[in-house]
Design a protein around this motif. Sequence first.
Motif, PDB file in Angstrom:
ATOM      1  N   ALA A 265       0.855  -1.193   0.000  1.00  0.00           N
ATOM      2  CA  ALA A 265       0.000   0.000   0.000  1.00  0.00           C
ATOM      3  C   ALA A 265       0.886   1.237   0.000  1.00  0.00           C
ATOM      4  CB  ALA A 265      -0.899   0.007   1.223  1.00  0.00           C
ATOM      5  N   HIS A 266       0.450   2.252  -0.724  1.00  0.00           N
ATOM      6  CA  HIS A 266       1.154   3.533  -0.724  1.00  0.00           C
ATOM      7  C   HIS A 266       0.323   4.539   0.054  1.00  0.00           C
ATOM      8  CE1 HIS A 266       4.120   2.095  -3.470  1.00  0.00           C
ATOM      9  NE2 HIS A 266       3.273   1.963  -4.491  1.00  0.00           N
ATOM     10  N   ARG A 267       1.014   5.382   0.810  1.00  0.00           N
ATOM     11  CA  ARG A 267       0.323   6.411   1.593  1.00  0.00           C
ATOM     12  C   ARG A 267       0.052   7.633   0.715  1.00  0.00           C
ATOM     13  NH1 ARG A 267       2.387   7.510   7.365  1.00  0.00           N
ATOM     14  NH2 ARG A 267       0.993   5.758   7.722  1.00  0.00           N
ATOM     15  N   ILE A 268      -1.187   8.098   0.741  1.00  0.00           N
ATOM     16  CA  ILE A 268      -1.582   9.324   0.054  1.00  0.00           C
ATOM     17  C   ILE A 268      -1.812  10.383   1.120  1.00  0.00           C
ATOM     18  CG2 ILE A 268      -3.324  10.395  -1.430  1.00  0.00           C
ATOM     19  CD1 ILE A 268      -1.775   8.240  -2.857  1.00  0.00           C
ATOM     20  N   ARG A 269      -1.189  11.550   0.945  1.00  0.00           N
ATOM     21  CA  ARG A 269      -1.376  12.650   1.878  1.00  0.00           C
ATOM     22  C   ARG A 269      -2.235  13.718   1.215  1.00  0.00           C
ATOM     23  NH1 ARG A 269       4.877  12.957   2.938  1.00  0.00           N
ATOM     24  NH2 ARG A 269       4.593  13.404   0.753  1.00  0.00           N
ATOM     25  N   LYS A 270      -3.432  13.922   1.740  1.00  0.00           N
ATOM     26  CA  LYS A 270      -4.324  14.960   1.223  1.00  0.00           C
ATOM     27  C   LYS A 270      -4.105  16.197   2.082  1.00  0.00           C
ATOM     28  CE  LYS A 270      -7.702  11.879  -0.700  1.00  0.00           C
ATOM     29  NZ  LYS A 270      -9.092  11.770  -1.078  1.00  0.00           N
ATOM     30  N   ARG A 271      -3.453  17.164   1.510  1.00  0.00           N
ATOM     31  CA  ARG A 271      -3.027  18.344   2.263  1.00  0.00           C
ATOM     32  C   ARG A 271      -4.113  19.414   2.296  1.00  0.00           C
ATOM     33  NH1 ARG A 271       2.703  18.092   2.685  1.00  0.00           N
ATOM     34  NH2 ARG A 271       3.523  16.417   1.391  1.00  0.00           N
ATOM     35  N   SER A 272      -4.062  20.242   3.312  1.00  0.00           N
ATOM     36  CA  SER A 272      -4.924  21.412   3.396  1.00  0.00           C
ATOM     37  C   SER A 272      -4.066  22.584   3.866  1.00  0.00           C
ATOM     38  CB  SER A 272      -6.092  21.177   4.357  1.00  0.00           C
ATOM     39  OG  SER A 272      -5.626  21.046   5.664  1.00  0.00           O
ATOM     40  N   ASN A 273      -4.635  23.783   3.886  1.00  0.00           N
ATOM     41  CA  ASN A 273      -3.843  24.946   4.262  1.00  0.00           C
ATOM     42  C   ASN A 273      -4.666  25.945   5.050  1.00  0.00           C
ATOM     43  OD1 ASN A 273      -5.098  26.907   2.420  1.00  0.00           O
ATOM     44  ND2 ASN A 273      -4.199  25.655   0.822  1.00  0.00           N
ATOM     45  N   HIS A 274      -3.952  26.874   5.671  1.00  0.00           N
ATOM     46  CA  HIS A 274      -4.548  28.011   6.368  1.00  0.00           C
ATOM     47  C   HIS A 274      -4.057  29.270   5.665  1.00  0.00           C
ATOM     48  CE1 HIS A 274      -5.513  25.126   9.430  1.00  0.00           C
ATOM     49  NE2 HIS A 274      -4.305  25.071   9.933  1.00  0.00           N
ATOM     50  N   VAL A 275      -4.974  30.161   5.311  1.00  0.00           N
ATOM     51  CA  VAL A 275      -4.618  31.401   4.630  1.00  0.00           C
ATOM     52  C   VAL A 275      -5.007  32.573   5.524  1.00  0.00           C
ATOM     53  CG1 VAL A 275      -4.856  32.756   2.527  1.00  0.00           C
ATOM     54  CG2 VAL A 275      -5.148  30.293   2.438  1.00  0.00           C
ATOM     55  N   THR A 276      -4.096  33.523   5.692  1.00  0.00           N
ATOM     56  CA  THR A 276      -4.361  34.739   6.448  1.00  0.00           C
ATOM     57  C   THR A 276      -4.121  35.929   5.535  1.00  0.00           C
ATOM     58  OG1 THR A 276      -3.558  33.666   8.444  1.00  0.00           O
ATOM     59  CG2 THR A 276      -3.786  36.057   8.514  1.00  0.00           C
ATOM     60  N   VAL A 277      -5.100  36.827   5.434  1.00  0.00           N
ATOM     61  CA  VAL A 277      -4.988  38.015   4.600  1.00  0.00           C
ATOM     62  C   VAL A 277      -5.141  39.240   5.497  1.00  0.00           C
ATOM     63  CG1 VAL A 277      -6.013  39.330   2.707  1.00  0.00           C
ATOM     64  CG2 VAL A 277      -5.899  36.854   2.570  1.00  0.00           C
ATOM     65  N   VAL A 278      -4.222  40.210   5.332  1.00  0.00           N
ATOM     66  CA  VAL A 278      -4.266  41.467   6.086  1.00  0.00           C
ATOM     67  C   VAL A 278      -4.312  42.606   5.083  1.00  0.00           C
ATOM     68  CG1 VAL A 278      -3.090  42.947   7.735  1.00  0.00           C
ATOM     69  CG2 VAL A 278      -2.959  40.480   7.987  1.00  0.00           C
ATOM     70  N   LEU A 279      -5.322  43.468   5.219  1.00  0.00           N
ATOM     71  CA  LEU A 279      -5.419  44.661   4.372  1.00  0.00           C
ATOM     72  C   LEU A 279      -4.849  45.841   5.126  1.00  0.00           C
ATOM     73  CD1 LEU A 279      -8.997  44.566   2.820  1.00  0.00           C
ATOM     74  CD2 LEU A 279      -6.881  43.713   1.878  1.00  0.00           C
ATOM     75  N   GLY A 280      -4.144  46.694   4.415  1.00  0.00           N
ATOM     76  CA  GLY A 280      -3.607  47.912   5.000  1.00  0.00           C
ATOM     77  C   GLY A 280      -3.993  49.105   4.162  1.00  0.00           C
ATOM     78  N   GLN A 281      -3.766  50.294   4.705  1.00  0.00           N
ATOM     79  CA  GLN A 281      -4.037  51.539   3.988  1.00  0.00           C
ATOM     80  C   GLN A 281      -2.718  52.216   3.705  1.00  0.00           C
ATOM     81  OE1 GLN A 281      -6.489  53.757   6.624  1.00  0.00           O
ATOM     82  NE2 GLN A 281      -8.362  52.742   6.007  1.00  0.00           N
TER      83      GLN A 281
END
Length: 137
Positions: free
Chosen positions: A113-129
Amino acid sequence: MGVRKRERAEAIKEANKSLAFGKLNNCPTSPRKMRLVADLVRGQKVGHALNILRFSQKEASRKLEKLVRSVLANWQAKNPDASMEDAGLFIKEIRVDGGMMLKRLRPAPQGRAHRIRKRSNHVTVVLGQTDNTQVNS
């Protein structure tokens, strides 16, 4: 809390009033694919970034566009009397971190058997002036 620490905390809080941020957790896309799209809009003005995301072919751009719109709504909730065009909003910071990983097994030849890694992520967005067009609220 000491005086210096309180003054520093108040200064940070005052600086963060012109910022708006949003976070997307456990987005089921690999971080590498999301970073490709995030690099396109880093440092861009909000209107230009939304156009880039709208016309990009990548699936990750749809999720990132929704997040940027959410952050824009957060900014408008903080500054109800200000307009987006006059404020000079831009994407100050966009960070893509690795999230939870689902581990699955795929059958392989000869009973292995081969291991499959289903990845996910966290995204952070910062708006500035931009500094010359600060909104006083």
